[in-house]
Scaffold this motif. Structure first.
Motif, PDB file in Angstrom:
ATOM      1  N   MET A  36      34.659  34.821  41.793  1.00 27.39           N
ATOM      2  CA  MET A  36      35.208  35.848  40.910  1.00 27.39           C
ATOM      3  C   MET A  36      36.697  36.035  41.194  1.00 27.39           C
ATOM      4  SD  MET A  36      32.240  38.687  40.399  1.00 27.39           S
ATOM      5  CE  MET A  36      33.019  39.293  38.927  1.00 27.39           C
ATOM      6  N   LEU A  37      37.434  36.395  40.164  1.00 19.57           N
ATOM      7  CA  LEU A  37      38.855  36.667  40.306  1.00 19.57           C
ATOM      8  C   LEU A  37      39.078  37.985  41.040  1.00 19.57           C
ATOM      9  CD1 LEU A  37      40.164  35.797  36.712  1.00 19.57           C
ATOM     10  CD2 LEU A  37      40.055  34.303  38.712  1.00 19.57           C
ATOM     11  N   THR A  38      40.195  38.104  41.743  1.00 17.93           N
ATOM     12  CA  THR A  38      40.569  39.375  42.354  1.00 17.93           C
ATOM     13  C   THR A  38      41.075  40.301  41.249  1.00 17.93           C
ATOM     14  OG1 THR A  38      42.870  38.759  42.715  1.00 17.93           O
ATOM     15  CG2 THR A  38      41.293  38.180  44.464  1.00 17.93           C
ATOM     16  N   SER A  39      41.212  41.578  41.556  1.00 10.83           N
ATOM     17  CA  SER A  39      41.674  42.513  40.526  1.00 10.83           C
ATOM     18  C   SER A  39      43.075  42.145  40.034  1.00 10.83           C
ATOM     19  CB  SER A  39      41.615  43.956  41.023  1.00 10.83           C
ATOM     20  OG  SER A  39      42.379  44.104  42.197  1.00 10.83           O
ATOM     21  N   ASP A  40      43.957  41.695  40.910  1.00 13.68           N
ATOM     22  CA  ASP A  40      45.297  41.269  40.480  1.00 13.68           C
ATOM     23  C   ASP A  40      45.225  40.033  39.587  1.00 13.68           C
ATOM     24  OD1 ASP A  40      46.531  43.350  41.819  1.00 13.68           O
ATOM     25  OD2 ASP A  40      47.062  42.136  43.577  1.00 13.68           O
ATOM     26  N   GLU A  41      44.370  39.076  39.972  1.00 11.63           N
ATOM     27  CA  GLU A  41      44.222  37.862  39.161  1.00 11.63           C
ATOM     28  C   GLU A  41      43.669  38.178  37.779  1.00 11.63           C
ATOM     29  OE1 GLU A  41      43.288  34.360  42.436  1.00 11.63           O
ATOM     30  OE2 GLU A  41      41.671  35.740  41.900  1.00 11.63           O
ATOM     31  N   VAL A  42      42.743  39.131  37.709  1.00 12.93           N
ATOM     32  CA  VAL A  42      42.152  39.507  36.414  1.00 12.93           C
ATOM     33  C   VAL A  42      43.247  39.977  35.459  1.00 12.93           C
ATOM     34  CG1 VAL A  42      40.605  41.109  35.228  1.00 12.93           C
ATOM     35  CG2 VAL A  42      39.872  40.027  37.341  1.00 12.93           C
ATOM     36  N   VAL A  43      44.105  40.859  35.929  1.00 14.16           N
ATOM     37  CA  VAL A  43      45.185  41.367  35.082  1.00 14.16           C
ATOM     38  C   VAL A  43      46.133  40.225  34.698  1.00 14.16           C
ATOM     39  CG1 VAL A  43      47.185  42.905  34.998  1.00 14.16           C
ATOM     40  CG2 VAL A  43      45.055  43.704  36.012  1.00 14.16           C
ATOM     41  N   ASP A  44      46.541  39.420  35.668  1.00 17.90           N
ATOM     42  CA  ASP A  44      47.502  38.338  35.412  1.00 17.90           C
ATOM     43  C   ASP A  44      46.943  37.243  34.515  1.00 17.90           C
ATOM     44  OD1 ASP A  44      49.308  39.644  37.035  1.00 17.90           O
ATOM     45  OD2 ASP A  44      48.965  38.355  38.782  1.00 17.90           O
ATOM     46  N   LEU A  45      45.703  36.834  34.757  1.00 18.49           N
ATOM     47  CA  LEU A  45      45.142  35.667  34.067  1.00 18.49           C
ATOM     48  C   LEU A  45      44.362  36.006  32.804  1.00 18.49           C
ATOM     49  CD1 LEU A  45      43.949  33.703  37.218  1.00 18.49           C
ATOM     50  CD2 LEU A  45      46.050  33.343  35.901  1.00 18.49           C
ATOM     51  N   ILE A  46      43.732  37.174  32.773  1.00 24.15           N
ATOM     52  CA  ILE A  46      42.901  37.568  31.628  1.00 24.15           C
ATOM     53  C   ILE A  46      43.680  38.489  30.686  1.00 24.15           C
ATOM     54  CG2 ILE A  46      40.743  38.638  30.876  1.00 24.15           C
ATOM     55  CD1 ILE A  46      40.362  36.071  32.609  1.00 24.15           C
ATOM     56  N   GLY A  47      44.402  39.454  31.261  1.00 16.00           N
ATOM     57  CA  GLY A  47      45.174  40.384  30.446  1.00 16.00           C
ATOM     58  C   GLY A  47      44.566  41.771  30.346  1.00 16.00           C
ATOM     59  N   HIS A  48      43.434  41.985  31.007  1.00 17.75           N
ATOM     60  CA  HIS A  48      42.785  43.296  31.051  1.00 17.75           C
ATOM     61  C   HIS A  48      42.538  43.640  32.516  1.00 17.75           C
ATOM     62  CE1 HIS A  48      42.212  42.900  26.786  1.00 17.75           C
ATOM     63  NE2 HIS A  48      41.286  41.979  26.887  1.00 17.75           N
TER      64      HIS A  48
END
Length: 156
Positions: A81-93
């Motif tokens: 699973m992505l980290t919370s920072d990665e989620v924002v950076d890579l997904i946009g939410h």
């Protein structure tokens, strides 16, 4: 804000007014079910992973859990699973509002078989206090999904 991106996305389909925003958090399956007054299993939770250097989303039923063996068989790698920072950076939410709508380019969306038992489900809409009710056919259409997958357990 991500909810604004999702609203703009749904404007194109005249569905933005169907997005529900709550006074309370809907950031988890349990909180979303309480806010919507529905069964937790009908919450369409969107999980983010890294596969071969690419971010992907897997939308599952609220009561489903990732089955590591099935996931590895499907994607050829361990579920990371992505980290919370990665989620924002890579997904946009941000976590709590991750949804398969208005995501960053190159993010593949997969729908898990656990969703198929419902007529309608409730995915988030980019914030930790939003959701929209969609039929499975509309979820397919608006998520721009890549494929149906069977990567979960504990739901059947």
């Amino acid at each position: 804000m991500a909810i604004e991106k999702v609203k703009a996305y749904f404007e194109k389909y005249n569905l933005a007014d169907r997005i529900q925003e709550f006074e309370v958090s809907s950031a988890t399956v349990e909180l979303a079910a309480a806010a919507l007054n529905c069964e937790p299993k009908r919450i369409a939770k969107t999980l983010s992973f890294m596969v071969g250097g690419q971010a992907i989303l897997v939308v599952t039923a609220g009561d489903a859990k990732i089955d590591n063996a099935k996931y590895k068989a499907q994607f050829g790698t361990k579920a990371k699973m992505l980290t919370s920072d990665e989620v924002v950076d890579l997904i946009g939410h941000a976590i709590g509002g991750v949804c398969p709508f208005a995501v960053k380019e190159g993010v593949a969306v997969y729908l898990d078989e656990s969703l198929k038992r419902f007529e309608t489900v409730f995915p988030a809409c980019g914030s930790s206090n939003s959701a929209i009710e969609l039929t499975i056919e509309k979820l397919e259409k608006y998520s721009n999904y890549s494929a149906w997958v069977d990567v979960c357990k504990c739901w059947n």
